[in-house]
Design an enzyme around this catalytic site. Structure first.
Site, PDB file in Angstrom:
ATOM      1  N   TRP A  45       0.837  -1.200   0.000  1.00 37.07           N
ATOM      2  CA  TRP A  45       0.000   0.000   0.000  1.00 37.07           C
ATOM      3  C   TRP A  45       0.871   1.248   0.000  1.00 37.07           C
ATOM      4  O   TRP A  45       1.854   1.347   0.730  1.00 37.07           O
ATOM      5  CB  TRP A  45      -0.908  -0.019   1.220  1.00 37.07           C
ATOM      6  CG  TRP A  45      -1.991   1.008   1.238  1.00 37.07           C
ATOM      7  CD1 TRP A  45      -2.154   2.000   2.155  1.00 37.07           C
ATOM      8  CD2 TRP A  45      -3.093   1.119   0.326  1.00 37.07           C
ATOM      9  NE1 TRP A  45      -3.287   2.738   1.871  1.00 37.07           N
ATOM     10  CE2 TRP A  45      -3.883   2.213   0.748  1.00 37.07           C
ATOM     11  CE3 TRP A  45      -3.479   0.411  -0.811  1.00 37.07           C
ATOM     12  CZ2 TRP A  45      -5.031   2.621   0.080  1.00 37.07           C
ATOM     13  CZ3 TRP A  45      -4.629   0.805  -1.477  1.00 37.07           C
ATOM     14  CH2 TRP A  45      -5.389   1.892  -1.035  1.00 37.07           C
ATOM     15  N   GLU A 134     -13.041  -1.309   2.633  1.00 35.07           N
ATOM     16  CA  GLU A 134     -14.282  -0.537   2.483  1.00 35.07           C
ATOM     17  C   GLU A 134     -14.901  -0.706   1.097  1.00 35.07           C
ATOM     18  O   GLU A 134     -16.129  -0.749   0.957  1.00 35.07           O
ATOM     19  CB  GLU A 134     -14.052   0.950   2.799  1.00 35.07           C
ATOM     20  CG  GLU A 134     -13.101   1.692   1.896  1.00 35.07           C
ATOM     21  CD  GLU A 134     -11.667   1.662   2.380  1.00 35.07           C
ATOM     22  OE1 GLU A 134     -10.916   2.575   2.012  1.00 35.07           O
ATOM     23  OE2 GLU A 134     -11.297   0.714   3.111  1.00 35.07           O
ATOM     24  N   HIS A 154      -7.220   2.303  13.146  1.00 33.51           N
ATOM     25  CA  HIS A 154      -6.787   3.702  13.154  1.00 33.51           C
ATOM     26  C   HIS A 154      -6.679   4.285  14.565  1.00 33.51           C
ATOM     27  O   HIS A 154      -5.685   4.914  14.909  1.00 33.51           O
ATOM     28  CB  HIS A 154      -7.765   4.564  12.346  1.00 33.51           C
ATOM     29  CG  HIS A 154      -7.559   4.499  10.874  1.00 33.51           C
ATOM     30  ND1 HIS A 154      -8.071   3.497  10.091  1.00 33.51           N
ATOM     31  CD2 HIS A 154      -6.887   5.322  10.028  1.00 33.51           C
ATOM     32  CE1 HIS A 154      -7.734   3.703   8.833  1.00 33.51           C
ATOM     33  NE2 HIS A 154      -7.011   4.797   8.770  1.00 33.51           N
ATOM     34  N   ASP A 165     -11.299   7.091   6.906  1.00 35.07           N
ATOM     35  CA  ASP A 165     -11.048   6.918   5.477  1.00 35.07           C
ATOM     36  C   ASP A 165     -12.032   5.992   4.782  1.00 35.07           C
ATOM     37  O   ASP A 165     -11.884   5.698   3.603  1.00 35.07           O
ATOM     38  CB  ASP A 165      -9.617   6.432   5.237  1.00 35.07           C
ATOM     39  CG  ASP A 165      -9.342   5.090   5.892  1.00 35.07           C
ATOM     40  OD1 ASP A 165     -10.267   4.495   6.463  1.00 35.07           O
ATOM     41  OD2 ASP A 165      -8.188   4.631   5.829  1.00 35.07           O
ATOM     42  N   GLU A 255     -10.416  12.983   9.886  1.00 37.11           N
ATOM     43  CA  GLU A 255      -9.167  12.220  10.009  1.00 37.11           C
ATOM     44  C   GLU A 255      -7.966  13.064   9.621  1.00 37.11           C
ATOM     45  O   GLU A 255      -6.960  13.124  10.345  1.00 37.11           O
ATOM     46  CB  GLU A 255      -9.212  10.962   9.135  1.00 37.11           C
ATOM     47  CG  GLU A 255      -7.900  10.192   9.196  1.00 37.11           C
ATOM     48  CD  GLU A 255      -7.856   8.955   8.317  1.00 37.11           C
ATOM     49  OE1 GLU A 255      -6.785   8.317   8.263  1.00 37.11           O
ATOM     50  OE2 GLU A 255      -8.875   8.626   7.690  1.00 37.11           O
TER      51      GLU A 255
END
Length: 276
Positions: A45, A134, A154, A165, A255
């Site tokens: 990622w 997600e 998170h 996110d 965030e």
């Protein structure tokens, strides 16, 4: 005769080349399989991958040769590794415009483009442990392997990040506000069987069979007419469109405001999905 020709949208051959660092494509009879990868292995990622996903959804959605989408990763995991240099380049950069583009704009568009630009049935085949599921929860059908873990870390990372996110938003929607809030604040894990029992996923399938099962479902969907498929998908995705329009931007902005206000950075010594 019309004055202008129709604009020619990019073909699969063209965007396969354009996105080859990030995705492998396979299309048969309108069914498009997208396999995420890094150097043909599991995804690492990065902010570059982040950006590629956001752009990919629009390109796929505009290609009318696509009729069903299958999204999966490269074994043995979903998204469970990181390109730490990519994050350091952005998070240590004095360029605020660059930070805005990757941390806010791309973060928004990964989800917004997925639910708004893709107008065909979607099947997610989560092929192992990992983050950023997600998109899979917002897919019309969601499959996972037995080792999948539903978790948003998170809030528990280092100094804490707002879970904004997309994963936290999904937890609230698919599990209900109380259970979703609890999972965000405690970073509680939920295994694949519990996900199945609660309706978070539709099927739990062994890793060796999960992509084949996704193709079986896609071929079943293809038996319906084109208008039926596409309009049914519109009904399937409509609750997500409503939710994204109503709440997603405040999640992302919360965030990123907290992230930058606390001069924070991703903590890669904190391993979200450690092996047993």
């Amino acid at each position: 005769m019309a004055i202008n020709n129709y604009y020619r949208t990019p073909t699969l051959e063209e965007y396969s080349e354009r996105f080859k660092e990030f995705f492998k494509f396979k299309r048969e009879n309108g069914i498009l399989e997208v396999r995420m990868h890094t150097n043909d292995g599991p995804v690492k990622w990065s902010y570059q991958f982040h950006h590629a996903l956001a752009e990919l959804w629009t390109v796929i959605g505009h290609d009318k040769e696509n009729e069903v989408l299958i999204l999966t990763g490269t074994d043995p995991s979903w998204i469970n590794e990181w390109d730490t240099e990519s994050f350091a380049e952005v998070e240590q950069s004095p360029d605020n415009d660059k930070r805005y583009d990757v941390q806010i704009y791309d973060t928004l568009k990964i989800v917004e483009n997925f639910v708004n630009d893709i107008e065909i049935p979607t099947i997610a085949a989560i092929n192992g442990k990992g983050i950023h599921w997600e998109m899979c929860m917002m897919s019309d059908i969601t499959l996972c392997t037995p080792d999948f873990i539903l978790k948003d870390d998170h809030f528990g990372m280092h100094s804490g990040h707002v879970p904004g996110d997309g994963m936290g938003l999904c937890l609230q929607e698919i599990l209900g506000i109380k259970r979703g809030n609890y999972m965000m604040l405690t970073c509680k894990e939920m295994d694949a069987q519990k996900c199945l029992d609660l309706g978070v996923v539709n099927e739990v399938v062994e890793r060796e069979q999960i992509v084949d099962r996704a193709w079986e479902l896609a071929r079943l969907i293809m038996e319906s007419s084109r208008s039926c498929r596409r309009l049914t998908h519109y009904m399937c995705v409509r609750p997500w469109k409503t939710l994204i329009e109503r709440d997603f931007r405040i999640h992302v902005l919360s965030e990123m405001y907290s992230f930058n206000l606390s001069d924070s950075a991703h903590d890669f010594e904190y391993k979200e999905y450690s092996e047993d």
